[in-house]
Design an enzyme around this catalytic site. Structure first.
Site, mmCIF file in Angstrom:
data_model
loop_
_atom_site.group_PDB
_atom_site.id
_atom_site.type_symbol
_atom_site.label_atom_id
_atom_site.label_comp_id
_atom_site.label_asym_id
_atom_site.label_seq_id
_atom_site.Cartn_x
_atom_site.Cartn_y
_atom_site.Cartn_z
ATOM 1 N N SER A 1 10.581 -13.283 -3.970
ATOM 2 C CA SER A 1 11.861 -13.117 -4.660
ATOM 3 C C SER A 1 12.978 -13.667 -3.782
ATOM 4 C CB SER A 1 12.121 -11.646 -4.976
ATOM 5 O OG SER A 1 12.554 -10.949 -3.818
ATOM 6 N N CYS B 1 0.837 -1.178 0.000
ATOM 7 C CA CYS B 1 0.000 0.000 0.000
ATOM 8 C C CYS B 1 0.879 1.238 0.000
ATOM 9 C CB CYS B 1 -0.905 0.007 1.236
ATOM 10 S SG CYS B 1 -1.882 -1.514 1.438
ATOM 11 N N LEU C 1 -3.672 -1.722 -1.683
ATOM 12 C CA LEU C 1 -3.614 -2.892 -2.556
ATOM 13 C C LEU C 1 -4.039 -4.069 -1.695
ATOM 14 C CD1 LEU C 1 -2.827 -4.201 -5.279
ATOM 15 C CD2 LEU C 1 -0.524 -4.493 -4.356
ATOM 16 N N SER C 2 -5.225 -4.591 -1.916
ATOM 17 C CA SER C 2 -5.806 -5.594 -1.027
ATOM 18 C C SER C 2 -5.116 -6.946 -1.209
ATOM 19 C CB SER C 2 -7.309 -5.725 -1.300
ATOM 20 O OG SER C 2 -7.954 -4.485 -1.131
ATOM 21 N N ILE C 3 -4.531 -7.452 -0.120
ATOM 22 C CA ILE C 3 -3.807 -8.725 -0.141
ATOM 23 C C ILE C 3 -4.402 -9.704 0.865
ATOM 24 C CG2 ILE C 3 -1.571 -9.848 0.157
ATOM 25 C CD1 ILE C 3 -1.624 -8.015 -2.249
ATOM 26 N N ASN D 1 1.759 0.048 5.613
ATOM 27 C CA ASN D 1 2.146 -0.499 4.317
ATOM 28 C C ASN D 1 3.030 -1.708 4.559
ATOM 29 O OD1 ASN D 1 3.199 -0.977 1.717
ATOM 30 N ND2 ASN D 1 4.745 0.619 1.929
ATOM 31 N N GLY D 2 2.602 -2.893 4.100
ATOM 32 C CA GLY D 2 3.435 -4.077 4.258
ATOM 33 C C GLY D 2 2.650 -5.290 4.680
ATOM 34 N N GLU D 3 3.366 -6.219 5.286
ATOM 35 C CA GLU D 3 2.759 -7.461 5.761
ATOM 36 C C GLU D 3 3.431 -7.880 7.068
ATOM 37 O OE1 GLU D 3 0.237 -8.818 4.229
ATOM 38 O OE2 GLU D 3 0.344 -7.786 2.295
#
Length: 637
Positions: free
Chosen positions: A372, A2, A55-57, A80-82
């Site tokens: 990655s 996000c 940004l929906s995750i 913003n992040g996870e």
């Protein structure tokens, strides 16, 4: 993934309507980071507002909407992040908190309500940047993840405090008119990126990785120091006594857990695959824990010499992934260059930004999240420069530091007065190394620099030696010290900037399991012999990969994700470059000294020497400035 942006104004001068409109415009500039949803929250009485793009995750429902308010109403979070272990944290908080949805954002708020922000940060496993507002004390907390995977800028301009995921959000504000940060230019030209906490704008900073900042009742222009809550230098601990088989088993377990945690998403997920050790390891561990074929993505180039798509395809076939590859032409790759000044808000000159954008663009057509292998070279000593820097340091350590500096001064003078051309540059570089007086990390940075320190084309030349790096573990193993140096600089300010901006430009979230801090702490505690053998690094990571992929599919000379910038500058990009490097234009701007740039350019065109490493940073700066005519006009005024 996000983006967020916010402001703090003087409450007595705050107009709620204007404040809200300004922050809405700031967050709209971050739509590429979050095209799915947006939100605004304000505390006009405190002059505070924050906007968010989502940004929906995880938790695609409205319960994941941000900015999010805690159940008590005290805390307001833009995140913003996870947080990969947020379900574990929810379990730990069971019985003490009620939840509306299942997002990690809500888990963060619950943890802060229970433990406070600093203790909560210690418990989080993930990548993140966050802005947390305390409505009771009117305090803003800014925090960034341990390795700097997610960006966060902040600082005062005039009487407003700005913070945002990207600088382009700040640049939408009419009163955001900072001057160019001249301090940032020398390190940028030397290394191709601007190191934290500096930014390209004077008075605007990057929050350093693993740091938290508390802002309360600060007068305009005043900033409290950010404080570290985690440091790789301290977290890795002493070297442990462990055998290769035991280390391999332990690393396999840690990586499996990290990969499994990062495969959690409510949207399609894939992984970049280059066919090298790092990405192949991540792909193998993903497939080993997935019932369906993992989606892998690779780009290839038609031109010989810089195409590795065939290696990736062979690994994909062996592992059994759902593989997608796209071959692009040199012309398609060059078209990306025109987008770089808007993708990167600061001058950025790692030319692998081009193929990174292309592979992110490919993946974004099929998935919303891509894992990655970033971080493997730093954590497992994969770069060949570690052995080279350690060798130079070992040689120099036999000479007293005072003698080194004296000899270096003589060599630099000799190189400038007598020796010319390539030999002169090598002599000058040796002089630079000696003048650093035995400082391992500064010698390391010198060896990796593009322009020689004394020749940086700035009107006021960079003094050499320069105090580029502190060395908090000066008596430790040289290789580990060099790894920590790169983890603190090159990794967050080059590699992770490149990955974040190119992926976010196409609304793709990226995750790096190797940067799980538990994996990193273990990797940095290993004896050097488990990482480097026979001049090759990442030996322990190769042992893990051997369990899943035959070594013959992986073993080949190490090759970067490169494009032939030097050849393009002599041919297809020549007119573009000559326009940006025009001596009259450079002189009017007053940023760079045109003479040494012109000399490098003519030498490059002649074919006598490939000067792309010196020229690309100048070109990327010029392209960046050209895309900001108002900033260019301020500098010339």
């Amino acid at each position: 993934m996000c983006g967020f942006a916010g402001l703090i104004e003087r409450p007595e001068a705050c107009n709620a309507q204007r404040l809200g409109a300004a922050v809405e415009a700031m967050s709209a500039a971050l739509t590429h980071r979050g095209p799915d949803d947006h939100g605004l929250w304000m505390d006009p009485a405190a002059g505070y507002a924050v906007g968010f793009r989502r940004l929906s995750i995880v938790d695609l429902s409205p319960h994941g909407h941000q900015p999010m308010i805690s159940l008590s109403g005290r805390w307001v979070l833009a995140f913003n992040g996870e947080i990969y272990n947020h379900l574990d944290i929810r379990h730990e908080l069971a019985g003490n908190h009620e939840y509306r949805g299942h997002s990690d954002t809500e888990t963060i708020l619950a943890a802060v309500e229970r433990w406070g922000i600093e203790k909560s940060l210690q418990r989080f496993v993930g990548m993140f940047a966050m802005a947390l507002w305390d409505t009771v004390t009117r305090t803003l907390w800014l925090a960034r993840d341990r390795f700097g995977e997610k960006p966060l800028y902040y600082g005062w301009c005039k009487e407003r405090f700005f913070f945002a995921s990207e600088l382009k959000a700040m640049e939408t504000h009419a009163d955001f008119t900072p001057a160019l940060n001249r301090q940032a230019l020398a390190p940028y030209l030397l290394h191709g990126y601007i190191p934290a906490p500096l930014s390209i704008w004077d008075g605007i900073f990057k929050l350093s990785p693993g740091h938290v900042l508390e802002l309360k009742d600060a007068a305009p222009g005043q900033l409290p120091a950010s404080l570290p809550y985690w440091s790789i230098n301290q977290a890795a601990g002493p070297t442990q006594d462990i055998s290769a088989p035991d280390a391999t088993e332990r690393l396999d377990q840690l990586l499996r857990k990290a990969v499994a945690g990062q495969m959690v998403a409510d949207v399609p997920l894939g992984v970049f695959l280059s066919g090298g050790v790092d990405s192949s390891t991540i792909v193998a561990l993903m497939q080993a824990q997935s019932s369906a074929a993992v989606k892998t993505f690779t780009i290839g180039f038609s031109e010989s010499g810089f195409d590795e798509a065939g290696y990736a395809a062979a690994v994909a076939r062996h592992i059994g992934t759902d593989h997608t590859e796209l071959y692009v032409s040199a012309a398609q790759a060059r078209q990306v260059i025109g987008r770089l000044p808007t993708i990167f808000d600061e001058p950025f000159a790692d030319s692998t930004q081009i193929p990174n954008f292309l592979v992110a663009q490919l993946a974004a057509r099929h998935v919303t999240v891509s894992l990655s292998g970033d971080g493997g070279d730093e954590l497992f000593a994969g770069y060949d420069w570690y052995a080279r820097s350690a060798t130079w340091h070992r040689r120099f350590s036999k000479i007293p530091s005072g003698c080194q500096r004296a000899a270096g001064a003589v060599l630099r003078t000799f190189a400038g007065a007598v020796v010319g051309g390539n030999a002169g540059r090598k002599t000058r570089r040796l002089g630079n190394l000696l003048m650093l007086g035995g400082n391992l990390l500064n010698q390391h940075r010198c060896l990796l620099s593009s322009w020689d320190g004394g020749d940086v084309p700035l009107p006021r030349r960079l003094r050499w030696p320069s105090a580029m790096e502190a060395d908090p573990a000066g008596d430790g193993d040289p290789i580990r010290r060099l790894q920590c140096c790169d983890i603190n600089t090159y990794l967050p300010d080059d590699i992770l900037v490149k990955v974040d901006r190119t992926a976010m430009a196409v609304s793709l979230e990226t995750r790096a399991p190797l940067l799980d801090h538990r994996v990193a702490e273990f990797a940095l505690s290993l004896p050097p012999a488990l990482n480097i053998a026979g001049g090759k690094g990442k030996q322990i990571l190769r042992r893990v990969l051997d369990r899943y992929v035959p070594r013959q599919l992986i073993e080949r000379p190490k090759k970067g994700f490169d494009v032939p910038i030097g050849a393009w500058l002599r041919n297809e990009l020549r007119d573009w470059a000559e326009n940006l490097l025009d001596a009259k234009r450079l002189g009017q701007q007053g940023v760079f000294d045109p003479a040494p740039i012109g000399a490098r350019w003519r030498e490059h065109l002649s074919g006598r020497r490939d000067n792309q490493n010196e020229l690309w940073p100048v070109l990327m700066f010029q392209a960046w400035l050209e895309a900001r005519p108002h900033a260019a006009a301020r500098e010339q005024a």
